[in-house]
Design an enzyme around this catalytic site. Structure first.
Site, mmCIF file in Angstrom:
data_model
loop_
_atom_site.group_PDB
_atom_site.id
_atom_site.type_symbol
_atom_site.label_atom_id
_atom_site.label_comp_id
_atom_site.label_asym_id
_atom_site.label_seq_id
_atom_site.Cartn_x
_atom_site.Cartn_y
_atom_site.Cartn_z
ATOM 1 N N SER A 144 0.872 -1.189 0.000
ATOM 2 C CA SER A 144 0.000 0.000 0.000
ATOM 3 C C SER A 144 0.901 1.228 0.000
ATOM 4 C CB SER A 144 -0.836 -0.015 1.292
ATOM 5 O OG SER A 144 -1.492 1.212 1.487
ATOM 6 N N TYR A 157 -2.346 -1.649 10.407
ATOM 7 C CA TYR A 157 -2.354 -1.771 8.942
ATOM 8 C C TYR A 157 -0.991 -1.350 8.369
ATOM 9 C CZ TYR A 157 -4.036 -1.220 4.112
ATOM 10 O OH TYR A 157 -4.212 -1.326 2.744
HETATM 11 N N1 LIG Z 1 -8.596 0.134 -1.545
HETATM 12 C C1 LIG Z 1 -7.485 0.819 -1.312
HETATM 13 O O1 LIG Z 1 -7.471 2.079 -1.310
HETATM 14 C C2 LIG Z 1 -6.186 0.106 -1.067
HETATM 15 C C3 LIG Z 1 -5.018 0.878 -0.980
HETATM 16 C C4 LIG Z 1 -3.819 0.247 -0.738
HETATM 17 C C5 LIG Z 1 -3.753 -1.132 -0.622
HETATM 18 N N2 LIG Z 1 -4.895 -1.857 -0.722
HETATM 19 C C6 LIG Z 1 -4.777 -3.320 -0.568
HETATM 20 O O2 LIG Z 1 -5.364 -3.964 -1.682
HETATM 21 C C7 LIG Z 1 -5.794 -5.272 -1.306
HETATM 22 C C8 LIG Z 1 -7.225 -5.474 -1.785
HETATM 23 O O3 LIG Z 1 -8.060 -4.571 -1.091
HETATM 24 P P1 LIG Z 1 -9.436 -3.991 -1.653
HETATM 25 O O4 LIG Z 1 -9.366 -2.527 -1.521
HETATM 26 O O5 LIG Z 1 -9.758 -4.598 -2.957
HETATM 27 O O6 LIG Z 1 -10.424 -4.477 -0.498
HETATM 28 P P2 LIG Z 1 -11.671 -5.470 -0.477
HETATM 29 O O7 LIG Z 1 -12.123 -5.487 0.941
HETATM 30 O O8 LIG Z 1 -12.643 -5.122 -1.542
HETATM 31 O O9 LIG Z 1 -11.010 -6.865 -0.866
HETATM 32 C C9 LIG Z 1 -10.227 -7.617 0.024
HETATM 33 C C10 LIG Z 1 -10.582 -9.080 -0.151
HETATM 34 O O10 LIG Z 1 -9.756 -9.849 0.744
HETATM 35 C C11 LIG Z 1 -10.564 -10.874 1.271
HETATM 36 N N3 LIG Z 1 -10.041 -11.373 2.547
HETATM 37 C C12 LIG Z 1 -10.018 -10.741 3.747
HETATM 38 N N4 LIG Z 1 -9.501 -11.557 4.683
HETATM 39 C C13 LIG Z 1 -9.189 -12.721 4.059
HETATM 40 C C14 LIG Z 1 -8.629 -13.943 4.498
HETATM 41 N N5 LIG Z 1 -8.291 -14.160 5.786
HETATM 42 N N6 LIG Z 1 -8.437 -14.915 3.582
HETATM 43 C C15 LIG Z 1 -8.797 -14.729 2.288
HETATM 44 N N7 LIG Z 1 -9.341 -13.602 1.826
HETATM 45 C C16 LIG Z 1 -9.535 -12.613 2.696
HETATM 46 C C17 LIG Z 1 -11.936 -10.226 1.457
HETATM 47 O O11 LIG Z 1 -12.970 -11.200 1.575
HETATM 48 C C18 LIG Z 1 -12.046 -9.381 0.216
HETATM 49 O O12 LIG Z 1 -12.672 -10.068 -0.844
HETATM 50 C C19 LIG Z 1 -5.632 -5.343 0.221
HETATM 51 O O13 LIG Z 1 -4.442 -6.022 0.530
HETATM 52 C C20 LIG Z 1 -5.524 -3.889 0.626
HETATM 53 O O14 LIG Z 1 -4.806 -3.705 1.827
HETATM 54 C C21 LIG Z 1 -6.121 -1.287 -0.937
#
Ligand SMILES: NC(=O)c1ccc[n+]([C@@H]2O[C@H](COP(=O)([O-])OP(=O)(O)OC[C@H]3O[C@@H](n4cnc5c(N)ncnc54)[C@H](O)[C@@H]3O)[C@@H](O)[C@H]2O)c1
Length: 275
Positions: A144, A157
């Protein structure tokens, strides 16, 4: 690294960035083993991805808790049985957690680290022996901007995302000269359900805003970020160009530069914007 005709794993594929990574990868001709805790979401992703897939690209749906090593081993074996080999993995599954360090208890730190960090370590290490057998392969770990500089009320986080970056950059050095590309991915603000999912899972601690304010924050987060579809394109383009560090979105590019140019003051400026 060209993913056409490759077999890859995407974790966290039930929603957000992981769903769009799956759709875009299949559009580009990759076969994808989609894994997530949320199997209904995975099945919905499968349907969406199959509708746009290049001929020959297939996908399979798997329920996996990335923080569970035994589940990882069974999942990996199932994918190998189905496809015969694995060419790459995007360790994308993750959760966020809001709360000051004082209000966050030890169990909550352990939960975030076990999903975000250990989930990524298990995925990388369980796949490595198989990736070594391929002519070209990759491990892409989703950190991130919170793995580049820190935000307040996000110590769990941020710690997990800095840890992902540290693991990934170290592994990348170990694998220089091998056919395995290792990439650290740093999305900025991407409009997904991650904040809503944190609320629904109780991943918050301390003095919380009112229900209405929480709802407004989650809605703002989803509505005003870069689209997850665009994020997926940037990530897959970065892998295509063999990038070891993939910055996703203008805010990530700016944040990365400024945190290196202004190491003493940048975090203060950013954190003034955090309520
Ligand atoms: N959205 C943002 O702004 C952002 C920014 C930086 C990094 N990220 C990272 O991107 C990645 C995806 O996030 P997103 O924004 O698409 O969020 P999201 O919540 O839409 O997707 C995350 C997915 O991970 C799954 N998950 C959670 N715990 C789990 C587990 N124990 N085992 C298997 N699956 C699990 C959830 O069910 C979900 O489908 C994450 O690692 C997040 O930290 C997101």
């Amino acid at each position: 690294m060209n993913i056409t005709n490759k077999t890859i794993i995407v974790t966290g594929g039930a929603s957000g960035i992981g769903r769009e990574l799956t759709i875009e990868a299949m559009r580009r001709g990759a076969s994808v083993a989609i894994a997530d805790l949320n199997i209904e979401g995975v099945l919905a992703t499968k349907e969406l991805a199959e509708a746009v897939a290049t001929a020959g690209a297939t996908c399979s749906a798997h329920q996996l808790d990335v923080s569970n090593l035994e589940q990882w081993q069974s999942f990996r074996d199932a994918v190998l049985t189905e496809y015969g080999h694995i060419d790459g993995i995007i360790n994308n599954a993750g959760i966020t957690f809001a709360g000051t360090a004082e209000a966050t208890d030890y169990r909550q730190y352990e939960k975030v680290m076990s999903i975000n960090f250990m989930g990524m370590v298990y995925g990388s290490k369980e796949l490595l022996p198989h990736l070594h057998q391929r002519p070209e392969a990759f491990i892409a770990n989703v950190s991130s901007v919170c793995g580049l500089f820190a935000m307040k009320k996000q110590s769990a986080y941020c710690a997990s995302k800095f840890a992902i970056r540290g693991f990934t950059e170290s592994l990348a050095q170990e694998l220089i000269g091998s056919p395995i590309l290792v990439s650290s991915i740093h999305p900025g603000h991407i409009g997904t359900d991650i904040v809503i999912n944190a609320r629904n899972s109780g991943n918050m601690a301390g003095d919380l805003p009112s229900e209405a304010e929480q709802e407004a924050i989650a809605k703002y987060f989803k509505d005003y970020g870069l689209s997850p579809a665009k994020a997926a394109e940037i990530i897959l383009d970065g892998l295509k160009n063999n990038q070891r560090k993939i910055l996703v979105g203008k805010d990530a590019i700016r944040g990365d530069r400024l945190s290196r140019l202004m190491p003493q003051t940048y975090a203060n400026k950013i954190n003034k914007l955090v309520p």
